[in-house]
Design an enzyme around this catalytic site. Structure first.
Site, PDB file in Angstrom:
ATOM      1  N   ASP A  31       0.880  -1.153   0.000  1.00 49.26           N
ATOM      2  CA  ASP A  31       0.000   0.000   0.000  1.00 49.26           C
ATOM      3  C   ASP A  31       0.929   1.217   0.000  1.00 49.26           C
ATOM      4  O   ASP A  31       2.116   1.077   0.311  1.00 49.26           O
ATOM      5  CB  ASP A  31      -0.841  -0.079   1.287  1.00 49.26           C
ATOM      6  CG  ASP A  31      -1.500   1.216   1.644  1.00 49.26           C
ATOM      7  OD1 ASP A  31      -2.377   1.637   0.891  1.00 49.26           O
ATOM      8  OD2 ASP A  31      -1.128   1.813   2.667  1.00 49.26           O
ATOM      9  N   ASP A  33       0.022   5.089   1.032  1.00 44.98           N
ATOM     10  CA  ASP A  33      -0.118   6.080   2.115  1.00 44.98           C
ATOM     11  C   ASP A  33      -0.042   5.438   3.496  1.00 44.98           C
ATOM     12  O   ASP A  33      -0.767   4.486   3.780  1.00 44.98           O
ATOM     13  CB  ASP A  33      -1.453   6.813   1.965  1.00 44.98           C
ATOM     14  CG  ASP A  33      -1.491   7.611   0.681  1.00 44.98           C
ATOM     15  OD1 ASP A  33      -0.989   8.732   0.674  1.00 44.98           O
ATOM     16  OD2 ASP A  33      -1.997   7.064  -0.334  1.00 44.98           O
TER      17      ASP A  33
END
Ligand code: IMP
Ligand code: MG
Length: 541
Positions: A31, A33
């Protein structure tokens, strides 16, 4: 090892809920952020809070709100917002309320009863109860408290159970929640927050030279992909900043996209792990999406938008069970990828740095709580001479508590009020060591909803994904052996019986005391009772 190096060591570790062999992982997914891109705290949350607060004022909320500034010591991730009564709740996995605040005021037992007679919420009622699960939600959590604080104290507004009245205007908690949520979406979707972040990357994003090292090493042994809910332009800005180091440094300069076999933006997790959306190609020059669904083979260097986790498996030609997905969102990244797709999961928990500090520095408080819990249990089946908390530790330690064998015919019940008061005090004291809303993972000896989900859905977890650098790619992350309560009861009874036997008998009968190491089956050899240190003893008669 001195205390300081012991602490350093623990911060570099990856913790294990379920055993996982890295050697079997054929593909690593990341992922972006708060996973690869770690935002600086509290600067980033402060920015989010200010933009959110200003947005509310711009749509008509009172100007006085501008007087509030972000206080990082208040919010804890994982709280639940009750949109009916405007309370922030810390709950366990069953919905039992552990802490309840209205604005900045902590509600006491009787006050909590007025709102929640069973001290319980039906957390499946997601329309009413909103879980503030992500690190992005921290600024929002604090804003809910500010709003309650402001309206409750303002003389212009009349306090009601479900909101505030001002003339013929009723501001329900529900409508305020909706306004904050809309403002939050506005901040993210219009790109205001992203724009401010990209303009001042040094201020808001941590750049770590170990990241390109980690990704390069992984790419040598497995496939690597990026799956982010962010759009292409933002992803490009952030990843360029994180991975483009000047030539001549330890890592040769190469474009950020070459660190990945596949890059997918706009993934719309958690939907990505179910049906997903249309998979499109991104024109990396203009940032625009190509029309139509992409149906071809994986093209290196191409960026995709949308799609689903199944499409990732197809494009990369890997099975879900061979993927280790690393993310920070307990629901969108971890719970869904595990439950829907059976992926292996690695949860990044930045708060662990603080959690581990408190855990190490305040050992005495946790110990006291543990002793109080044991003492409480002892009270129910041992002598009533132990009615005060002061007497408990000496009594437990010198074993002066006589068994009473109370059963269903017994009339008396022990007075536990003093112990309960003490437990509450110690729990509250412990909570304050973490912050005003306490720990992310526990409230006294009770695990939070977040902790239960972490245990259940994250195979492994750590403060940062960079801690993978500390393990070889052939490593076996081995989960600690956890006994079920009935098994633990049998084990402690057996241990008690064996330790009660005099040393002389132990020696003469060659009874092997169980190895105290946490790897008893494997006979670690580190414990004096371990079979490895007593070669042949277990076969002697
Ligand atoms: P990821 O963690 O890389 O998947 O990306 C998270 C994305 O979700 C970022 O682009 C955020 O701007 C966005 N985001 C986070 N919270 C919210 C929200 O409350 N509303 C809309 N978008 C959000
Ligand atoms: Mg994330």
């Amino acid at each position: 090892m001195d205390m300081r190096s012991a602490k350093k060591e623990i911060h570099h570790r990856v913790f294990v809920n379920r055993s996982l062999t890295l050697e079997n992982i054929k593909c690593y997914g990341f992922d972006m952020d708060y996973t690869l891109a770690v935002y600086k705290s509290p600067e980033y949350e402060s920015l989010g809070f200010e933009l959110l607060r200003d947005r509310l004022v711009s749509i008509g909320y009172p100007h006085e709100l501008l007087g509030y500034t972000y206080d990082p010591t208040f919010p804890t991730r994982g709280l639940v917002y009750d949109t009916t009564y405007g309370n922030l709740l810390k709950i366990d996995s069953n919905g039992n309320i552990l802490v309840c605040t209205h604005g900045f005021e902590y509600l006491r037992g009787e006050q909590v009863d007025e709102y929640y007679p069973n001290k319980f919420i039906q957390r499946d009622d997601t329309d009413r109860f909103y879980v503030l699960n992500t690190l992005f939600n921290l600024s929002e959590t604090y804003l809910y408290a500010c709003l309650m604080d402001f309206f409750a104290k303002s003389t212009r507004y009349k306090n009601c159970m479900k909101g505030f009245k001002h003339g013929d205007l009723f501001m329900s908690h529900r409508s305020m929640f909706q306004d904050v949520r809309d403002a939050m979406d506005h901040l993210h979707d219009t790109g205001i927050l992203k724009e401010r972040t990209l303009k001042n990357l040094d201020k808001y994003v941590i750049k770590d030279p170990r990241l390109p090292v980690l990704l390069s090493r992984i790419k040598e042994v497995a496939k690597v992909f990026l799956a982010t809910n962010s759009d292409f332009n933002y992803t490009e800005g952030i990843m360029k900043y994180l991975l483009d180091f000047p030539a001549g440094s330890k890592n040769p300069k190469k474009p950020w996209r070459s660190y990945f076999d596949l890059v997918v933006v706009d993934t719309r997790k958690p939907m990505f792990f179910a049906g997903g959306t249309v998979l499109r190609q991104v024109d990396t020059v203009t940032g625009k999406l190509r029309i139509g669904t992409y149906t071809g083979d994986l093209q290196h260097g191409t960026v995709y938008s949308g799609g689903s986790s199944d499409m990732v498996c197809d494009l990369l030609d890997v099975k879900g069970k061979d993927i280790l997905y690393v993310g920070d969102h307990i629901f969108g990244d971890i719970l869904k990828s595990k439950k829907r797709q059976g992926w292996k999961t690695f949860l990044v928990v930045p708060e662990l740095v603080k959690e581990l500090h408190v855990w190490t520095d305040k050992t005495s408080m946790f110990e006291e709580l543990r002793h109080l819990d044991i003492f409480l249990a002892e009270l129910y089946h041992k002598s009533d001479e132990l009615s005060s908390p002061e007497s408990y530790s000496s009594a437990i330690q010198n074993g002066s508590t006589a068994e009473r064998h109370l059963d269903s015919g017994s009339q008396e019940s022990p007075d536990i009020s003093a112990i309960q008061r003490r437990i509450k005090m110690v729990t509250y004291g412990m909570d304050l060591c973490y912050g005003k809303m306490g720990s992310l993972l526990r409230c006294g000896s009770t695990k939070t909803l977040f902790a239960s989900q972490l245990l259940r859905y994250a195979d492994i977890y750590s403060t940062t994904c960079l801690n993978l650098l500390n393990y070889p790619f052939s490593y076996l992350f081995r989960a600690p052996h956890v006994l079920l309560p009935h098994e633990a009861a049998v084990e402690s009874q057996t241990k008690e019986q064996i330790t009660e036997l005099p040393e002389r008998i132990l020696k003469s009968s060659n009874i092997q005391r169980q190895c105290e190491c946490d790897d008893a089956d494997a006979n670690c050899g580190q414990d004096e009772n371990c079979a490895r240190n007593n070669p042949g003893s277990s076969t002697e008669t």
